[in-house]
Design an enzyme around this catalytic site. Structure first.
Site, PDB file in Angstrom:
ATOM      1  N   GLY A 250     -83.162  20.289   8.556  1.00 42.15           N
ATOM      2  CA  GLY A 250     -83.174  20.380  10.010  1.00 42.15           C
ATOM      3  C   GLY A 250     -84.141  21.410  10.552  1.00 42.15           C
TER       4      GLY A 250
ATOM      5  CG  LEU B  90     -82.362   9.491   8.281  1.00 40.23           C
ATOM      6  CD1 LEU B  90     -82.515   7.982   8.231  1.00 40.23           C
ATOM      7  CD2 LEU B  90     -83.603  10.181   7.745  1.00 40.23           C
TER       8      LEU B  90
ATOM      9  CG  ASP C 293     -77.790  24.058   3.860  1.00 39.43           C
ATOM     10  OD1 ASP C 293     -77.982  24.693   2.797  1.00 39.43           O
ATOM     11  OD2 ASP C 293     -77.505  22.847   3.877  1.00 39.43           O
ATOM     12  CG  ASN C 294     -77.313  28.010   0.431  1.00 42.49           C
ATOM     13  OD1 ASN C 294     -77.482  28.995  -0.295  1.00 42.49           O
ATOM     14  ND2 ASN C 294     -78.193  27.005   0.488  1.00 42.49           N
TER      15      ASN C 294
ATOM     16  CB  CYS D 254     -83.644  43.551   5.409  1.00 43.37           C
ATOM     17  SG  CYS D 254     -82.022  44.107   4.789  1.00 43.37           S
TER      18      CYS D 254
ATOM     19  CB  CYS E  57     -74.917  21.062   9.286  1.00 42.29           C
ATOM     20  SG  CYS E  57     -75.993  22.286  10.041  1.00 42.29           S
TER      21      CYS E  57
END
Length: 382
Positions: A154, A184, A243-244, A286, A303
């Site tokens: 994404g 998609l 995403d992690n 950071c 997500c």
């Protein structure tokens, strides 16, 4: 000018670029009469730069022989006609203009000085070249830049598209996943026809179609303690499209050690955030100044578990691309020490100050690096 000199004046006032190149090969002087900033985008091979307005004052010192053939070239052929007329008025009997100027020279594929832009690049990046903050020098920086894109989902989709369109010379795509139909709705690099294909290869196909001048490398692998430095070293900017938390903590640690700016982005349902962690700057926080320790898994669903508005990663990924381009060009104010938060439902942006934490477990003064494996284990245990 004497009658004898007038009789020796060449009746030809224009050459085609090909004829000019042939004359140059036989000893003619090719004079590029564009301004310095215009010539920065590229010049014909062997040409000498002399702006039109400086011809009268400087040409005698550059070329005292008034019988030498001089070929004047500009952008389109108009200023070079004036240059040829000026040169003839000064006694240079064989001064001619190059018809169509540098544009036509480029279009006909004639030799360019090293480091210049070819016809495709001049056309493709013409809007960048018009910006004083970018121009030819900045476009050259983009062409030489190397960006590592962690994740081509994404966030990586819009970032990858726009970095490629901007002419970033080398982009490395790092992802171990394959394209699924559920991707998609937001991962616009991929298509229905490429379901089941490795995301890195699907993204490479899309980016190559957009801009074949960009070198796209693929690494179908997960970022791990054993490979993180190998995968991101030698890059100028790293974009976090993961995403992690395990990947993000590894990226943070590696970018700190390798002194590579990290452009952070994250999305959750209807909200997203962006920041820049630049280990080259003493004042930059950071990632672990923002998240000292990973949250429990139930407090940070991804997500697939919480859902996400499809357009939201597009907005955040575009902001990441914008920050990466600013870092490469050295322009503007990057989001260092600032966390930009976006709420799609309210259509509002909010900026939070993010200071460097002297006791940060990632970049604090007393922190001792104990290896990437330890950091990965901390994240995995959350």
């Amino acid at each position: 000018m004497s009658a004898v000199q007038q009789q020796n004046i060449s009746p030809v006032l224009e050459f085609t670029p090909l004829d000019a190149q042939r004359a140059q090969a036989h000893g003619a002087l090719l004079l590029d009469v564009r301004e310095d900033d215009e010539r920065a985008a590229g010049m014909p091979a062997g040409a000498l730069g002399l702006p039109l307005g400086e011809i009268e004052a400087r040409i005698a010192a550059i070329e005292p022989d008034r019988q030498r053939e001089i070929l004047a070239l500009c952008g389109s052929g108009r200023r070079s006609l004036r240059a040829a007329e000026t040169l003839r008025a000064l006694g240079y009997a064989h001064a001619v203009s190059v018809a169509g100027g540098f544009k036509r020279w480029n279009e006909e594929g004639l030799p360019l000085a090293e480091g210049g832009f070819d016809a495709d690049a001049l056309d493709r990046y013409s809007r960048h070249l018009l910006l004083p903050e970018v121009g030819a020098a900045g476009q050259g920086k983009l062409a030489r830049a190397r960006v590592a894109l962690i994740g081509v989902g994404g966030l990586g989709s819009p970032a990858g598209f726009y970095l490629t369109a901007a002419g970033v010379g080398s982009i490395t795509l790092i992802d171990d996943d394959v394209v699924e139909k559920s991707n998609l709705q937001r991962q616009i690099l991929h298509t229905d026809a490429r379901i089941g294909m490795a995301k890195t290869e699907s993204a490479r196909v899309a980016l190559a179609a957009l801009n074949p001048q960009v070198h796209v490398r693929t690494q179908k692998t997960r970022l791990l303690a054993a490979n993180v430095e190998q995968l991101i070293r030698d890059h100028d900017v790293v974009i976090d499209g993961a995403d992690n938390f395990p990947t993000r903590y590894l990226l943070s640690a590696a970018c700190l050690r390798l002194k590579i700016p990290l452009v952070y982005g994250a999305v959750h349902r209807f909200t997203g955030q962006v920041s820049v962690f630049d280990a080259r700057r003493d004042d930059s926080p950071c990632y672990r100044c923002l998240f000292p320790e990973p949250p429990a898994a139930e407090d940070a669903p991804n997500c697939a578990e919480a859902g996400v508005l499809g357009v939201l990663p597009g907005i955040i990924g575009l902001l990441q691309a914008s920050e990466a381009i600013k870092l490469i060009l050295g322009i503007g104010a990057p989001l260092v020490g600032r966390l930009l938060c976006f709420d799609a439902l309210a259509a509002t942006f909010r900026e939070l100050r993010l200071s460097r934490d002297p006791h940060c477990p990632g970049c604090g003064a007393d922190v001792q690096f104990r290896g990437y494996e330890d950091i990965a284990r901390i994240c995995a245990s959350a």
